[in-house]
Design a protein around this motif. Structure first.
Motif, PDB file in Angstrom:
ATOM      1  N   ARG A  34       0.816  -1.214   0.000  1.00  0.00           N
ATOM      2  CA  ARG A  34       0.000   0.000   0.000  1.00  0.00           C
ATOM      3  C   ARG A  34       0.849   1.263   0.000  1.00  0.00           C
ATOM      4  O   ARG A  34       0.464   2.281  -0.580  1.00  0.00           O
ATOM      5  CB  ARG A  34      -0.963  -0.034   1.189  1.00  0.00           C
ATOM      6  CG  ARG A  34      -2.174  -0.916   0.892  1.00  0.00           C
ATOM      7  CD  ARG A  34      -2.839  -1.465   2.141  1.00  0.00           C
ATOM      8  NE  ARG A  34      -4.013  -2.271   1.783  1.00  0.00           N
ATOM      9  CZ  ARG A  34      -3.946  -3.499   1.284  1.00  0.00           C
ATOM     10  NH1 ARG A  34      -2.777  -4.069   1.087  1.00  0.00           N
ATOM     11  NH2 ARG A  34      -5.054  -4.167   0.983  1.00  0.00           N
ATOM     12  N   ILE A  35       2.023   1.198   0.628  1.00  0.00           N
ATOM     13  CA  ILE A  35       2.942   2.343   0.556  1.00  0.00           C
ATOM     14  C   ILE A  35       3.404   2.543  -0.889  1.00  0.00           C
ATOM     15  O   ILE A  35       3.472   3.674  -1.383  1.00  0.00           O
ATOM     16  CB  ILE A  35       4.147   2.133   1.496  1.00  0.00           C
ATOM     17  CG1 ILE A  35       3.674   2.069   2.953  1.00  0.00           C
ATOM     18  CG2 ILE A  35       5.154   3.278   1.325  1.00  0.00           C
ATOM     19  CD1 ILE A  35       4.769   1.675   3.925  1.00  0.00           C
ATOM     20  N   TRP A  36       3.704   1.443  -1.572  1.00  0.00           N
ATOM     21  CA  TRP A  36       4.099   1.553  -2.978  1.00  0.00           C
ATOM     22  C   TRP A  36       2.968   2.139  -3.822  1.00  0.00           C
ATOM     23  O   TRP A  36       3.211   2.973  -4.716  1.00  0.00           O
ATOM     24  CB  TRP A  36       4.505   0.184  -3.531  1.00  0.00           C
ATOM     25  CG  TRP A  36       5.948  -0.151  -3.310  1.00  0.00           C
ATOM     26  CD1 TRP A  36       6.473  -1.061  -2.449  1.00  0.00           C
ATOM     27  CD2 TRP A  36       7.078   0.460  -3.968  1.00  0.00           C
ATOM     28  NE1 TRP A  36       7.840  -1.062  -2.528  1.00  0.00           N
ATOM     29  CE2 TRP A  36       8.241  -0.149  -3.455  1.00  0.00           C
ATOM     30  CE3 TRP A  36       7.203   1.450  -4.937  1.00  0.00           C
ATOM     31  CZ2 TRP A  36       9.522   0.206  -3.877  1.00  0.00           C
ATOM     32  CZ3 TRP A  36       8.489   1.806  -5.378  1.00  0.00           C
ATOM     33  CH2 TRP A  36       9.620   1.189  -4.839  1.00  0.00           C
ATOM     34  N   GLU A  37       1.733   1.728  -3.541  1.00  0.00           N
ATOM     35  CA  GLU A  37       0.605   2.259  -4.317  1.00  0.00           C
ATOM     36  C   GLU A  37       0.450   3.764  -4.104  1.00  0.00           C
ATOM     37  O   GLU A  37       0.114   4.506  -5.025  1.00  0.00           O
ATOM     38  CB  GLU A  37      -0.687   1.528  -3.949  1.00  0.00           C
ATOM     39  CG  GLU A  37      -0.748   0.077  -4.434  1.00  0.00           C
ATOM     40  CD  GLU A  37      -0.688  -0.057  -5.946  1.00  0.00           C
ATOM     41  OE1 GLU A  37      -0.967   0.928  -6.655  1.00  0.00           O
ATOM     42  OE2 GLU A  37      -0.341  -1.160  -6.427  1.00  0.00           O
ATOM     43  N   ILE A  38       0.682   4.236  -2.865  1.00  0.00           N
ATOM     44  CA  ILE A  38       0.665   5.685  -2.605  1.00  0.00           C
ATOM     45  C   ILE A  38       1.771   6.357  -3.413  1.00  0.00           C
ATOM     46  O   ILE A  38       1.572   7.419  -4.014  1.00  0.00           O
ATOM     47  CB  ILE A  38       0.857   5.980  -1.105  1.00  0.00           C
ATOM     48  CG1 ILE A  38      -0.337   5.466  -0.302  1.00  0.00           C
ATOM     49  CG2 ILE A  38       1.035   7.483  -0.866  1.00  0.00           C
ATOM     50  CD1 ILE A  38      -0.131   5.544   1.198  1.00  0.00           C
ATOM     51  N   PHE A  39       2.953   5.728  -3.425  1.00  0.00           N
ATOM     52  CA  PHE A  39       4.088   6.268  -4.172  1.00  0.00           C
ATOM     53  C   PHE A  39       3.753   6.369  -5.657  1.00  0.00           C
ATOM     54  O   PHE A  39       3.987   7.407  -6.300  1.00  0.00           O
ATOM     55  CB  PHE A  39       5.309   5.378  -3.955  1.00  0.00           C
ATOM     56  CG  PHE A  39       6.551   5.846  -4.674  1.00  0.00           C
ATOM     57  CD1 PHE A  39       7.345   6.837  -4.125  1.00  0.00           C
ATOM     58  CD2 PHE A  39       6.905   5.315  -5.895  1.00  0.00           C
ATOM     59  CE1 PHE A  39       8.484   7.279  -4.784  1.00  0.00           C
ATOM     60  CE2 PHE A  39       8.032   5.736  -6.565  1.00  0.00           C
ATOM     61  CZ  PHE A  39       8.830   6.726  -6.007  1.00  0.00           C
ATOM     62  N   TYR A  40       3.205   5.279  -6.231  1.00  0.00           N
ATOM     63  CA  TYR A  40       2.831   5.300  -7.654  1.00  0.00           C
ATOM     64  C   TYR A  40       1.827   6.414  -7.941  1.00  0.00           C
ATOM     65  O   TYR A  40       1.949   7.144  -8.933  1.00  0.00           O
ATOM     66  CB  TYR A  40       2.212   3.963  -8.068  1.00  0.00           C
ATOM     67  CG  TYR A  40       3.131   2.769  -7.995  1.00  0.00           C
ATOM     68  CD1 TYR A  40       4.476   2.866  -8.340  1.00  0.00           C
ATOM     69  CD2 TYR A  40       2.643   1.529  -7.581  1.00  0.00           C
ATOM     70  CE1 TYR A  40       5.316   1.764  -8.270  1.00  0.00           C
ATOM     71  CE2 TYR A  40       3.479   0.420  -7.515  1.00  0.00           C
ATOM     72  CZ  TYR A  40       4.804   0.545  -7.861  1.00  0.00           C
ATOM     73  OH  TYR A  40       5.619  -0.551  -7.789  1.00  0.00           O
ATOM     74  N   TYR A  41       0.838   6.533  -7.061  1.00  0.00           N
ATOM     75  CA  TYR A  41      -0.231   7.517  -7.284  1.00  0.00           C
ATOM     76  C   TYR A  41       0.312   8.943  -7.243  1.00  0.00           C
ATOM     77  O   TYR A  41       0.071   9.742  -8.169  1.00  0.00           O
ATOM     78  CB  TYR A  41      -1.321   7.339  -6.229  1.00  0.00           C
ATOM     79  CG  TYR A  41      -2.406   8.397  -6.291  1.00  0.00           C
ATOM     80  CD1 TYR A  41      -3.338   8.409  -7.321  1.00  0.00           C
ATOM     81  CD2 TYR A  41      -2.473   9.404  -5.335  1.00  0.00           C
ATOM     82  CE1 TYR A  41      -4.318   9.383  -7.396  1.00  0.00           C
ATOM     83  CE2 TYR A  41      -3.442  10.388  -5.406  1.00  0.00           C
ATOM     84  CZ  TYR A  41      -4.369  10.371  -6.432  1.00  0.00           C
ATOM     85  OH  TYR A  41      -5.322  11.353  -6.504  1.00  0.00           O
ATOM     86  N   LEU A  42       1.049   9.294  -6.188  1.00  0.00           N
ATOM     87  CA  LEU A  42       1.539  10.668  -6.049  1.00  0.00           C
ATOM     88  C   LEU A  42       2.566  11.003  -7.127  1.00  0.00           C
ATOM     89  O   LEU A  42       2.559  12.109  -7.671  1.00  0.00           O
ATOM     90  CB  LEU A  42       2.130  10.869  -4.659  1.00  0.00           C
ATOM     91  CG  LEU A  42       1.113  10.880  -3.513  1.00  0.00           C
ATOM     92  CD1 LEU A  42       1.822  11.024  -2.171  1.00  0.00           C
ATOM     93  CD2 LEU A  42       0.109  12.020  -3.692  1.00  0.00           C
ATOM     94  N   ARG A  43       3.428  10.045  -7.430  1.00  0.00           N
ATOM     95  CA  ARG A  43       4.420  10.297  -8.485  1.00  0.00           C
ATOM     96  C   ARG A  43       3.720  10.604  -9.798  1.00  0.00           C
ATOM     97  O   ARG A  43       4.112  11.518 -10.535  1.00  0.00           O
ATOM     98  CB  ARG A  43       5.323   9.079  -8.626  1.00  0.00           C
ATOM     99  CG  ARG A  43       6.327   9.158  -9.752  1.00  0.00           C
ATOM    100  CD  ARG A  43       7.155   7.881  -9.812  1.00  0.00           C
ATOM    101  NE  ARG A  43       7.940   7.838 -11.040  1.00  0.00           N
ATOM    102  CZ  ARG A  43       7.497   7.402 -12.206  1.00  0.00           C
ATOM    103  NH1 ARG A  43       6.242   6.944 -12.307  1.00  0.00           N
ATOM    104  NH2 ARG A  43       8.268   7.400 -13.276  1.00  0.00           N
ATOM    105  N   SER A  44       2.673   9.842 -10.123  1.00  0.00           N
ATOM    106  CA  SER A  44       1.924  10.060 -11.360  1.00  0.00           C
ATOM    107  C   SER A  44       1.215  11.408 -11.347  1.00  0.00           C
ATOM    108  O   SER A  44       1.228  12.149 -12.348  1.00  0.00           O
ATOM    109  CB  SER A  44       0.909   8.937 -11.551  1.00  0.00           C
ATOM    110  OG  SER A  44       0.094   9.162 -12.670  1.00  0.00           O
ATOM    111  N   GLU A  45       0.603  11.745 -10.207  1.00  0.00           N
ATOM    112  CA  GLU A  45      -0.122  13.016 -10.112  1.00  0.00           C
ATOM    113  C   GLU A  45       0.828  14.202 -10.188  1.00  0.00           C
ATOM    114  O   GLU A  45       0.508  15.226 -10.795  1.00  0.00           O
ATOM    115  CB  GLU A  45      -0.922  13.060  -8.802  1.00  0.00           C
ATOM    116  CG  GLU A  45      -2.101  12.091  -8.756  1.00  0.00           C
ATOM    117  CD  GLU A  45      -3.110  12.370  -9.860  1.00  0.00           C
ATOM    118  OE1 GLU A  45      -3.573  13.515  -9.960  1.00  0.00           O
ATOM    119  OE2 GLU A  45      -3.410  11.434 -10.636  1.00  0.00           O
TER     120      GLU A  45
END
Length: 576
Positions: A135-146
């Motif tokens: 879930r930390i990785w998913e937050i990372f993917y999301y914010l990096r993309s945004e």
């Protein structure tokens, strides 16, 4: 300690007693007032008593309010507890009330006194730890993309990404506290599986053994052909049959010497000895025929339960406890057995390994697939994309270890220009690879011994790396990742620029929804707790794509709102 309710009840009793006493005093005073109307002080005492009664009434009203509020608070707490209990029970029902062969369940951890020192943490604890990291990785993917789409200040973006990288390093260090136990446990489990495979592949009497024949020469590339044999292997193993290659793989077009040009025989039984002049029947599940032949997976009508992404219920607890991706770990055992190098191939591998400083520090392997894949099965990805994720991994590792790391990368590609480009653009990296192997991977050179040696070398060296950055649309990349699982198991040691991990011809990859989702955009789908979602892919931006089996709608959904729905089935070969 008394509760608010208890204190209020006691105070109410005291108030009643005082009220009775004052009432008696009041009536006595009033009687005296009738006889002694002119007596001094009677009026003032009467006023004082009435004033006390009014004050006590106010206190009583406040106590009543306190009692009512305490009841409301208690009712609210009970409702919240009931809601949480119902939520847990609902998730348990979702996980346990399933259609076979799919099985998804949690096993409560035993007390430490019952587990024993060598058993490590509980299965539930390991699942929670991995879930947190994911879930930390998913937050990372999301914010990096945004951030790539936003106009926020660079300092804000950099600060946020830095914090997330620190969090990822911290999460990884939690995993490292049990690294030695996990490694030893997985090695023991791999040894057990390899022993069982070897037992079935080498029966006492080849002429009496139940056999499954597989034609090696599927019309596709090296990785595709090996995965085809791997699929035959799992089907044979699931039915307790010995896998035999048609004509012992002698006509394999990748080598003039056939299968033995690179690998050890997969069985002591030859094709002739195993078939023993008996007619070969077309495959169907649970066939009573001793010798059957399996078609390519694309033409398979009677699909057995043992196809990937299934794994044995007999090994369920160990696999789920020890590995983040049990189906990957299980299928990897068969690829490992198939790709046991012969003496000549082993020398080629040893020479290639000696040119890369494995063991001297972490190395990231990148596999850049170009040529025939681009524009058909995969999109073009620049070297910069691979190296961006390589650098992210090194940053996390430096924070984990608390000191700077030398940047090293091993490059495998079918495009000879990739290696020099990487060396030129990333001079702060030590770059390893072999341009000659890339040349032999070209289409016009692909079906030759040199090409076979090259692709096997790339796969073997990728499997020795600490982390992989590649495209999972590439069979070679997936094979490197698969062999890694037996060599140094870590289902999370990768970043794919396109697909999730998959195995050609696999059963549907499904996930279970653990949190409702209301669509915020037209391309999103609704999710309800308990829904089953067929996964099409992860976009690595906080969202995955799939189809909700309940609504039949296809679209995007937040990746963190689902968990894997494992296919856990019976493999009778593990019953003895």
């Amino acid at each position: 300690m008394w509760s608010v309710k208890s204190a209020a009840v006691v105070a109410l009793i005291i108030w009643v007693i005082v009220l009775l006493y004052l009432s008696q005093s009041l009536f006595s005073l009033q009687g005296k007032a009738d006889s002694y109307a002119d007596a001094s002080g009677v009026t003032s005492r009467l006023d004082e008593a009435l004033s006390n009664i009014r004050e006590l009434k106010k206190q009583n009203d406040r106590l009543q309010e306190m009692i009512q509020q305490e009841r409301k608070d208690r009712d609210g707490l009970d409702k919240r507890r009931l809601k949480e209990t119902e939520k847990v029970e609902k998730l348990n029902r979702i996980r346990e009330n399933r259609e076979e062969p799919v099985k998804l369940q949690e096993v409560a951890p035993k007390p430490l006194s019952e587990q024993g020192a060598a058993s490590g943490p509980s299965r539930v604890g390991e699942e929670l730890r991995r879930g947190l990291d994911q879930r930390i990785w998913e937050i990372f993917y999301y914010l990096r993309s945004e951030f790539k789409k936003s106009d926020k200040e660079p300092s804000y973006k950099n600060h946020t990404i830095d914090q997330l990288i620190h969090l990822l390093a911290y999460s990884s260090n939690i995993s490292d506290t049990q690294a030695d136990w996990r490694k030893a446990s997985l090695e023991a489990l791999s040894e057990r599986i390899q022993k069982k495979i070897d037992e079935i592949q080498n029966p006492d009497d080849c002429a009496k053994a139940r056999v499954l024949v597989c034609n090696l020469d599927k019309q596709c590339g090296f990785g595709c052909q090996l995965h085809h044999v791997g699929y035959c292997f799992t089907v044979a193993f699931g039915e307790g049959r010995t896998l035999i290659l048609t004509n012992d793989g002698k006509s394999w077009r990748y080598s003039k010497r056939g299968w033995s040009g690179a690998f050890l025989p997969i069985s002591k039984c030859t094709h002739a000895a195993a078939v023993n002049g008996e007619g070969v029947a077309s495959y169907r599940q649970n066939s009573e025929r001793r010798v059957v032949e399996l078609p390519i997976v694309d033409a398979l009508q009677d699909r057995p339960k043992t196809l990937p992404l299934s794994f044995p219920k007999q090994l369920e607890d160990e696999m789920i406890k020890l590995h983040s991706n049990p189906p990957l770990y299980f299928i990897s055992q068969f690829l490992w057995y198939l790709m046991r190098n012969n003496a000549e191939m082993e020398k080629v591998i040893e020479k290639a390994v000696s040119n890369v400083p494995f063991g001297e520090g972490p190395i990231v392997g990148i596999q850049v697939r170009r040529t025939d894949k681009i524009g058909t099965e995969a999109s073009f990805h620049s070297v910069d994309e691979y190296m961006e994720w390589t650098e992210i991994w090194f940053r996390v590792q430096e924070l984990r270890r608390g000191h700077p790391l030398k940047r090293r990368v091993f490059v495998a590609s079918d495009d000879a220009s990739v290696l020099p480009e990487t060396k030129k653009k990333y001079s702060n990296y030590e770059v390893f690879g072999d341009v000659d192997i890339a040349d032999t991977a070209k289409l016009m050179s692909r079906y030759s011994d040199a090409s076979m040696y090259g692709v096997v070398t790339d796969i073997q060296l990728l499997s020795r790396c600490d982390y992989l950055v590649c495209t999972f649309s590439s069979q070679v990349c997936r094979m490197g990742y698969e062999l890694m699982q037996v060599r140094r198991p870590d289902g999370e040691a990768f970043h794919s620029l396109d697909d999730l991990y998959y195995y050609g011809g696999q059963h549907d990859h499904q996930q279970i929804v653990i949190e409702d989702h209301v669509p915020e955009r037209d391309n999103e789908i609704e999710l309800k707790v308990g829904d089953s979602v067929g996964v099409a892919g992860n976009h690595w931006d906080g969202y995955s794509k799939g189809k909700n089996r309940r609504t039949q709608r296809q679209g995007l959904y937040p990746s963190y709102k689902v968990i894997e729905k494992w296919r856990i089935i019976d493999f009778p070969v593990f019953n003895n």
